[in-house]
Design an enzyme around this catalytic site. Structure first.
Site, PDB file in Angstrom:
ATOM      1  N   THR B 153       0.879  -1.196   0.000  1.00 40.26           N
ATOM      2  CA  THR B 153       0.000   0.000   0.000  1.00 40.26           C
ATOM      3  C   THR B 153       0.906   1.233   0.000  1.00 40.26           C
ATOM      4  O   THR B 153       1.347   1.648  -1.058  1.00 40.26           O
ATOM      5  CB  THR B 153      -0.979   0.007   1.199  1.00 40.26           C
ATOM      6  OG1 THR B 153      -0.242  -0.190   2.401  1.00 40.26           O
ATOM      7  CG2 THR B 153      -2.025  -1.079   1.045  1.00 40.26           C
ATOM      8  N   LYS B 179       3.863  -6.839   3.988  1.00 41.82           N
ATOM      9  CA  LYS B 179       3.607  -5.442   3.653  1.00 41.82           C
ATOM     10  C   LYS B 179       3.206  -4.723   4.932  1.00 41.82           C
ATOM     11  O   LYS B 179       2.651  -5.324   5.859  1.00 41.82           O
ATOM     12  CB  LYS B 179       2.514  -5.334   2.605  1.00 41.82           C
ATOM     13  CG  LYS B 179       1.122  -5.297   3.185  1.00 41.82           C
ATOM     14  CD  LYS B 179       0.598  -3.892   3.207  1.00 41.82           C
ATOM     15  CE  LYS B 179      -0.514  -3.707   4.232  1.00 41.82           C
ATOM     16  NZ  LYS B 179      -0.929  -2.325   4.324  1.00 41.82           N
ATOM     17  N   THR B 190      -0.300  -3.207  11.181  1.00 42.93           N
ATOM     18  CA  THR B 190      -1.094  -3.250   9.949  1.00 42.93           C
ATOM     19  C   THR B 190      -0.310  -3.876   8.926  1.00 42.93           C
ATOM     20  O   THR B 190       0.411  -3.234   8.186  1.00 42.93           O
ATOM     21  CB  THR B 190      -1.288  -1.906   9.319  1.00 42.93           C
ATOM     22  OG1 THR B 190      -1.881  -1.141  10.231  1.00 42.93           O
ATOM     23  CG2 THR B 190      -2.128  -1.988   8.081  1.00 42.93           C
ATOM     24  N   GLU B 276       6.408   4.699   7.343  1.00 43.83           N
ATOM     25  CA  GLU B 276       5.960   5.916   6.652  1.00 43.83           C
ATOM     26  C   GLU B 276       6.768   7.136   7.095  1.00 43.83           C
ATOM     27  O   GLU B 276       6.731   7.528   8.257  1.00 43.83           O
ATOM     28  CB  GLU B 276       4.476   6.152   6.926  1.00 43.83           C
ATOM     29  CG  GLU B 276       3.593   5.213   6.116  1.00 43.83           C
ATOM     30  CD  GLU B 276       2.124   5.239   6.517  1.00 43.83           C
ATOM     31  OE1 GLU B 276       1.814   5.831   7.557  1.00 43.83           O
ATOM     32  OE2 GLU B 276       1.317   4.657   5.771  1.00 43.83           O
ATOM     33  N   ASN B 398       0.085  10.775   5.825  1.00 43.52           N
ATOM     34  CA  ASN B 398      -1.166  10.404   6.475  1.00 43.52           C
ATOM     35  C   ASN B 398      -2.227  11.482   6.444  1.00 43.52           C
ATOM     36  O   ASN B 398      -3.401  11.211   6.675  1.00 43.52           O
ATOM     37  CB  ASN B 398      -0.892   9.929   7.903  1.00 43.52           C
ATOM     38  CG  ASN B 398      -0.315   8.538   7.866  1.00 43.52           C
ATOM     39  OD1 ASN B 398      -0.989   7.619   7.431  1.00 43.52           O
ATOM     40  ND2 ASN B 398       0.942   8.388   8.268  1.00 43.52           N
TER      41      ASN B 398
END
Lengths: 402, 402
Positions: B153, B179, B190, B276, B398
């Site tokens: 993602t 992932k 996640t 991220e 985000n």
């Protein structure tokens, strides 16, 4: 009951009868006020609530026992240095500073509370504080502005609230000042809050009503979920309004409690409004809970979620992140996703286990104020908490601050 | 035991005997692979661990009962759409997708697992998935790259690990893909992780060793403290290596467990390396704890602190924030600040309740890897967790992702 908040020089808020205060720069910070005092003519009844962090400021180690005894005359506070993680020297420095103010005022050393806020781990330059005592005390006045400025760290505005209540035929006054805009989480948020009132109230009554007020105000805000080492909310009541003494219940107690709650609630909102880097003020209400604690726990999980906070900053109605946070909140009550309903800014966007995609897209988050309402569908209790978004500026402020 | 990790086209990792896989774009995402399959010639023993979030993906509601039974032949996965908060239609869509792959392969519908990752709350475009079945299956090969890409993602790199172990005189192979780069917290982060091995192992043994591996790898990483609705770690073992069956203990079990742990640990580290917006890889070790759980709890409080994470991003050795997080960690063990010692990148900067200011100033945080070591001085247990910093790019990613 009338309220007043003051953040500009034009709107000066003055202390209740018998209280005087001052603030100045003593050289801990390069400029701006970093030293303040609040002094009462008469001995006060005091009550306080302090951080639950196991690591506590040495200033708190000095002051907490005095607050516990319930009597004090004056309060000294510095910003720019937290006097925390210093060891025994920190407690000595707190005592030295408090004694210096006591000597200047001609009162007992144990009648002065001392608080600190700022960077952790640097020895307190107590000499600078002592040197300024004559100037600090000679400038005492009823203006609340200088001391409100003296407790600021990353705050961008001073936070002052005034309130009045008619109690026992007397006009009782309250002035509260607070600081805090980061390291804010319940129990109690990185914050200092000092409230002065001329009410006559018993120590028991003051303790009880302060706890009730704090639990639904300062304990219901979060900026980053970090709990500080210096958090303190202290009320000093000098009795000079002349009302008959307020006890632990009854009508007078209720009136006093309402006014105190109003002061705390307004200051708590101001902390969130001035949250580090914040562009949004979020009100998160969890209803339909079997108990208040679960409602609080779920509201805080949503409020502290970095993903929810960044979505709000991005005006991004990412309902899935809110529901995910509801789902992972660590509470005893077992949330049933099928019974949960979610409204954001009045638009229902989740119901019966389903995200309502078109409705979610229609949510407008551009305004500063965002309302998130979660109904758990499982009881009658609720809790409301206030928080801010997570912005580029939050990162910038906290990456650079030291 | 030799390891191999592959992130470039030049370094192709191939599946163990009997497994084939593929990945492609089916149109859920604008471009890039968003649909993948892993297929075994023979029936596999399977074990899995899934999110503890009370809100679960409808894809998980479909697949978890099959994993529980312990047998499967194939696994289908899509990215770009989490198939979560959809209601009953989501479960139907998962079944429809799994059946379409089963029909194409000529196997039973209940032999196919189905997983999803991506945006929450949008109906799964199952028609697009079905249309692609012929292309997806005709392209099956032993190359692990296309399916590793299909599960990404916000990941910037695919994450693949290969491992080999000599078990019972046979060369047993493992290939794991994963992932995840945001919404990462323990239980489970996640993330999706699919591991294929040609080992012959009992269902009981596979379940037991997977739980042990996950608890000290994927359950010891955090990016933002947010727990997702779709987290899954699934191992498929098809037995084609021909070793005698591995049970629940003994030497073969230990060898298998070591290899599986190595796969999980490498993938867990890769998730943090690709967190991220991350600019730092933080290793937080808490020692001297009376129990492992308290060590973990304190390490996670530090790792999830927005103030610690932003300080690390700013190369800012703000030791006070680390100590404050140790102090507020919600663990049963009562931390004694006087006994705590802290080292950052090898420099002791807190001891006996005191922050060592000059030492703290000397800490160099410019490198990518930062080691935080906390000794509680109160026992013999420890835990190590991995996390990332909190950067401008984390906020950007985000705020914009939807």
């Amino acid at each position: 009951m009338e309220g007043q908040t003051g953040q500009t020089e034009d709107n000066i808020i003055t202390y209740p009868g018998g209280f005087k205060a001052n603030g100045m720069n003593c050289g801990i910070k390069f400029k701006n006020n970093d030293l303040g005092a609040i002094v009462s003519e008469q001995e006060c009844t005091v009550a306080g609530m302090f951080t639950t962090n196991r690591v506590k400021s040495e200033s708190l180690m000095y002051s907490m026992p005095i607050v516990k005894k319930g009597r004090a005359r004056a309060l000294l506070v510095n910003s720019g240095n937290a006097n925390t993680c210093i060891g025994k020297q920190g407690v000595k420095d707190a005592r030295t500073a408090a004694k210096a103010l006591a000597r200047q005022l001609g009162i007992g050393g144990k009648e002065v509370l001392f608080f600190s806020t700022g960077i952790i781990g640097r020895p307190l330059p107590v000499g600078k504080i002592i040197e300024c005592m004559p100037a600090l005390t000679s400038g005492l006045s009823d203006n609340a502005m200088p001391v409100a400025q003296a407790i600021m760290t990353t705050d961008t505005t001073q936070k002052i609230v005034a309130e009045e209540a008619d109690i026992d035929g007397k006009k009782v006054k309250f002035v509260g000042i607070a600081k805090g805009s980061g390291m804010i989480s319940p129990k109690l948020a990185t914050m200092l809050c000092f409230i002065a009132t001329d009410a006559n109230i018993s120590q028991e009554g003051l303790k009880k009503t302060l706890a009730a007020s704090v639990n639904t105000t300062f304990n219901r805000i979060t900026i980053d979920g970090d709990t500080s080492t210096n958090d303190s909310v202290v009320v000093m009541a000098n009795g000079m309004a002349g009302n008959s003494q307020i006890g632990c219940d009854g009508e007078l107690f209720a009136k006093f409690g309402n006014a105190l709650h109003s002061v705390c609630a307004k200051l708590a909102r101001m902390l969130i409004e001035d949250a580090e880097g914040a562009t949004k003020f979020l009100t998160i209400t969890v209803k339909g809970s079997p108990d208040t604690r679960s409602a609080e726990g779920i509201a805080f999980a949503v409020a502290d979620s970095k993903l929810v906070k960044t979505a709000m900053f991005g005006n991004n109605p990412n309902v899935g992140r809110i529901i995910a946070a509801v789902g992972y909140a660590k509470v005893k009550f077992r949330v049933k996703p099928d019974k949960v309903a979610l409204r954001v800014n009045g638009i229902e966007c989740f119901r019966e286990g389903k995200l309502l995609y078109e409705e979610a897209r229609a949510i407008d988050l551009k305004g500063r104020f965002i309302e998130i309402e979660i109904d758990l569908g499982s009881g009658n209790e609720e809790a409301t908490i206030w928080t801010s978004d997570l912005s580029f500026d939050y990162v910038k402020i906290n990456a650079e601050y030291n």
